[in-house]
Design an enzyme around this catalytic site. Sequence first.
Site: not given
Ligand code: APR
Length: 237
Positions: A109, A117, A120, A177, A204-205
Amino acid sequence: MAESIVILTGAGISKESGLDTFRDADGIWSRVRIEDVATPQAFRDNPLRVHDFYNARRQQLLESNIQPNPAHLALARLQRDWPGEVLLVTQNIDDLHERGGSASVLHMHGELLKARCTHCHVVAEWRAPLSVGTACPSCGHAAGLRPHVVWFGEMPLEMERIYTALDACGLFVSIGTSGNVYPAAGFVDEVSRRGHAHTVELNLEPSSGTDLFDEAIHGPASEIAPAFVERVLTSGW
Ligand code: APR
């Protein structure tokens, strides 16, 4: 020959370093609308607002209290000590993997500390605030620079290289994620379809896609990632 490993990380791996995630209750998208700051149309309509959004995040990232956490360090250890290929793909635009010792990181990302730019197409390291009139360091065009960040509706970077690695890997690990944004959210399916690799979710969950994984380990990344890396290096998966 040791199996190859693909790791995908998201905002959750940087949460304990002090950077917000996107979709948690206190996440970035609870405060700012994607349509206002993270689409090509937003940049056309109001480039200053987009620059302000990324300038604030760049400024925060460069503050001294934002440091890599044990999860970043653990992945760097895995890349160093695993005898086979390890491809680290991140959805994050921070540089905490690099600062945590990862020598190669694939930012699908883009990167907050780079600017691109629009004339270019040169991509340059960039740590200062960007504004509408900032001149391109390469072609000099006065209104060309944008954050080197992939916005919604744009194609993520290096997808061919990622899919090639997903094809071949023996282990796919997703860390921090929510599994809401494609194509990254579909990587576990890509791997599972080939029926060869072991897939693990560290989060985390449970994420939206947790049932798609062979194994799920839940807890803070700074705790579960080092433990998982230790397990892989001492006894595999
Ligand atoms: N340890 C592990 N996991 C965690 C922690 C932690 N301390 N804190 C939060 N999380 C988990 C949450 O439970 C959630 O599932 O991280 C995840 C974050 O999810 P998002 O906020 O959706 O982030 P992400 O999945 O990286 O988003 C993907 O969406 O907005 C776009 O471009 C942006 O790269 C991003 C993409």
